[in-house]
Design an enzyme around this catalytic site. Structure first.
Site, PDB file in Angstrom:
ATOM      1  N   GLY A 124       8.294  -9.546 -40.243  1.00  0.00           N
ATOM      2  CA  GLY A 124       7.687  -8.927 -41.385  1.00  0.00           C
ATOM      3  C   GLY A 124       7.395  -9.843 -42.474  1.00  0.00           C
ATOM      4  O   GLY A 124       6.733  -9.223 -43.594  1.00  0.00           O
ATOM      5  N   ILE A 173      -1.022   2.394 -38.267  1.00  0.00           N
ATOM      6  CA  ILE A 173      -0.581   3.602 -37.581  1.00  0.00           C
ATOM      7  C   ILE A 173       0.655   4.000 -38.416  1.00  0.00           C
ATOM      8  O   ILE A 173       1.808   3.631 -38.019  1.00  0.00           O
ATOM      9  CB  ILE A 173      -0.217   3.409 -36.237  1.00  0.00           C
ATOM     10  CG1 ILE A 173      -1.704   2.764 -35.650  1.00  0.00           C
ATOM     11  CG2 ILE A 173      -0.052   4.602 -35.292  1.00  0.00           C
ATOM     12  CD1 ILE A 173      -1.678   2.667 -34.195  1.00  0.00           C
ATOM     13  N   HIS A 179       7.724   2.406 -33.080  1.00  0.00           N
ATOM     14  CA  HIS A 179       7.577   0.779 -32.376  1.00  0.00           C
ATOM     15  C   HIS A 179       8.672   1.121 -31.052  1.00  0.00           C
ATOM     16  O   HIS A 179      10.005   1.011 -31.329  1.00  0.00           O
ATOM     17  CB  HIS A 179       8.399   0.302 -33.389  1.00  0.00           C
ATOM     18  CG  HIS A 179       8.318  -1.241 -33.316  1.00  0.00           C
ATOM     19  ND1 HIS A 179       8.118  -2.406 -34.295  1.00  0.00           N
ATOM     20  CD2 HIS A 179       8.349  -1.884 -32.044  1.00  0.00           C
ATOM     21  CE1 HIS A 179       8.126  -3.380 -33.666  1.00  0.00           C
ATOM     22  NE2 HIS A 179       8.011  -3.249 -32.185  1.00  0.00           N
ATOM     23  N   GLU A 194       6.000  -5.537 -27.203  1.00  0.00           N
ATOM     24  CA  GLU A 194       6.170  -4.612 -28.212  1.00  0.00           C
ATOM     25  C   GLU A 194       4.665  -3.798 -28.553  1.00  0.00           C
ATOM     26  O   GLU A 194       3.763  -4.226 -28.600  1.00  0.00           O
ATOM     27  CB  GLU A 194       6.312  -5.344 -29.586  1.00  0.00           C
ATOM     28  CG  GLU A 194       7.619  -6.265 -29.301  1.00  0.00           C
ATOM     29  CD  GLU A 194       8.431  -6.277 -30.596  1.00  0.00           C
ATOM     30  OE1 GLU A 194       8.219  -5.681 -31.540  1.00  0.00           O
ATOM     31  OE2 GLU A 194       9.430  -7.069 -30.481  1.00  0.00           O
ATOM     32  N   ARG A 240      11.263 -14.497 -25.647  1.00  0.00           N
ATOM     33  CA  ARG A 240      12.666 -14.928 -26.072  1.00  0.00           C
ATOM     34  C   ARG A 240      13.554 -13.774 -25.737  1.00  0.00           C
ATOM     35  O   ARG A 240      13.146 -12.582 -25.518  1.00  0.00           O
ATOM     36  CB  ARG A 240      12.865 -15.497 -27.384  1.00  0.00           C
ATOM     37  CG  ARG A 240      12.487 -14.386 -28.285  1.00  0.00           C
ATOM     38  CD  ARG A 240      12.876 -14.987 -29.968  1.00  0.00           C
ATOM     39  NE  ARG A 240      12.223 -14.084 -30.769  1.00  0.00           N
ATOM     40  CZ  ARG A 240      12.535 -12.802 -31.169  1.00  0.00           C
ATOM     41  NH1 ARG A 240      13.600 -12.293 -30.573  1.00  0.00           N
ATOM     42  NH2 ARG A 240      12.002 -12.074 -32.125  1.00  0.00           N
ATOM     43  N   VAL A 265      17.206  -9.746 -29.977  1.00  0.00           N
ATOM     44  CA  VAL A 265      18.523  -9.348 -30.968  1.00  0.00           C
ATOM     45  C   VAL A 265      19.160  -8.199 -30.323  1.00  0.00           C
ATOM     46  O   VAL A 265      20.275  -7.996 -29.803  1.00  0.00           O
ATOM     47  CB  VAL A 265      18.191  -8.850 -32.288  1.00  0.00           C
ATOM     48  CG1 VAL A 265      19.486  -8.645 -33.091  1.00  0.00           C
ATOM     49  CG2 VAL A 265      17.571 -10.201 -33.038  1.00  0.00           C
TER      50      VAL A 265
END
Length: 447
Positions: free
Chosen positions: A164, A202, A207, A274, A291, A294
């Protein structure tokens, strides 16, 4: 692979330790002055002091990390997430020292880490991308021309960004002009690059990301999706799988697109594609995370697989343990990121964990980097732990999570537990009828 240096801290360092221990692999943990008393530091085969608290002087210090690996006799480095995990230059240095990097190759990290190049690559691969600039935007005037052509609102983003940072939604030309220079400066300070690009915003989207895995034999598989739409400041707070929003048809199309994307770049090891999905289930590529994520425990619970073990085996030259037809998922899982922060303002709340207790429950996994008596310092991301709740269906997960958080007692700092409780009681969340805007609503409207 006999000895792995874990180039990270907190809960992910502890998480990687657990798999290495189970596989009989020796471990080396590095720690800064601020982290010397955290519980995982003494769990490793060896612990090495890496430097002063600021990340640039410790966990981001290439030479210090590589020296620690050499002095300890490690033959591989696991970067976890954040810090050096997506630093192509560091990967080259690791390999030049004769060590194995547990992750994708430097070329792929560099390509997909640049969001402008990643957009162009995915478009060439036939994966749909969000309408926006074809390349980097030079200045605010050019940004306004592009924004006018695709229509407001737009998202201004840093090409090298993440988490972000350097990202801002702009509803009109005045906001875009005002935001451009400040976001450029922020991107330069955080990522070393001031390059910006623009995408159509959007607003009422979901997400949703697809976990993928590749090996050096040319095999690529997906491990289904995670819905990451509960966010604050464009950063994830709750993730769940399966998504309560996707139809089976869209799920199939998205997983196929993710595999196509990974195949196009000859991807190896763990990665995530994503997407942003609009109200009509049309999906668009957002970015690729090269990677471990989380939120990987959500997928582990759904599939019964250990993704860190897969990472290690693939990095060691082995083929993927399973083919696509052998990978299944069951039930429902959610991950809650427990932050030391004010639940209303989302501002960090560092300090001592004078009380940190909870009741253990079946189907609830706690990945943590702190224990009672430790202090959360202001030097790093304020995430204290991850709570992963699993059960046979979504309603039971929500019920179990609510019961668990009623037993959780944290004193000495503020946490976002009240936010979790508010969401778990929200009809919008319970119904699965939420978007990335859910936390932008006023509390009284979240019902």
């Amino acid at each position: 692979m006999k000895k792995v240096l874990i180039a990270n801290r907190g809960e992910i360092a502890d998480r990687i330790l657990r798999t290495c221990e189970r596989l009989g692999i020796q471990t080396v943990v590095i720690y800064s002055e601020a982290d010397k008393d955290l519980p995982y530091v003494n769990k490793a085969t060896e612990s090495v002091y890496i430097g002063a608290p600021p990340a640039q002087k410790s966990y981001m210090n290439h030479e210090a990390v590589l020296k620690a690996a050499k002095d300890a006799g490690a033959d591989a480095i696991h970067p976890g997430y954040g810090f050096l995990s997506e630093n192509a230059g560091f990967v080259n240095e690791v390999e030049n020292r004769g060590l194995t990097f547990i992750g994708p190759d430097a070329k792929t990290i560099a390509l997909m880490g640049d969001k402008v190049k990643a957009r162009q690559t995915m478009s060439a691969a036939g994966v749909p991308v969000v309408p926006g600039s074809d390349g980097a935007v030079k200045n605010a005037d050019d940004a306004c021309v592009i924004a006018a052509s695709i229509g407001y609102p737009v998202m201004l983003k840093a090409s090298a960004g993440g988490g972000g940072i350097g990202m801002q939604r702009c509803s009109n030309e005045q906001q875009l002009v005002k935001a451009f220079a400040s976001n450029q400066a922020r991107a330069k300070a955080y990522f070393g690059s001031s390059e910006m690009f623009i995408e159509k915003a959007i607003d009422n989207g979901r997400h949703i990301e697809i976990q993928i895995f590749g090996d050096s034999k040319g095999n690529i598989v997906h491990l289904f999706e995670r819905d990451c739409s509960v966010q604050r400041r464009n950063q994830k707070v709750i993730e769940e799988s399966p998504s309560p929003f996707l139809s089976d048809k869209t799920r199939k199309a998205m997983t196929e697109a993710a595999v196509k994307a990974a195949e196009y770049v000859n991807y190896k090891n763990a990665g995530t594609i994503e997407f942003i999905v609009d109200e009509n289930e049309q999906f668009y590529f957002l970015e690729m995370n090269t990677r471990l994520q989380v939120e990987h425990p959500v997928t582990e619970h759904q599939t019964g697989l250990d993704l860190v073990e897969w990472q290690i085996r693939v990095a060691d030259g082995e083929a993927l343990p399973l083919s696509q037809s052998d990978i299944n998922y069951n039930g429902h899982s959610m991950e809650f990121r427990l932050y030391a922060e004010d639940p209303e303002t989302y501002l960090p709340s560092p300090g001592p964990l004078s009380t940190f207790t909870y009741r253990e429950m079946e189907g609830v996994r706690i990945d943590k980097g702190y224990s009672e008596g430790n202090s959360v310092t202001p030097f790093y991301d304020p995430m204290i732990a991850k709570i992963i709740v699993s059960d046979s269906n979504r309603a039971r997960v929500i019920e179990k999570a609510d019961a668990f958080f009623n037993t959780f007692k944290v004193e000495g700092i503020k946490t976002n537990i009240p936010l979790f409780q508010r969401l778990l009681e929200s009809g919008e969340f319970k119904d699965g009828n939420y978007t990335t805007q859910i936390l932008n609503k006023k509390k009284e409207r979240l019902s």
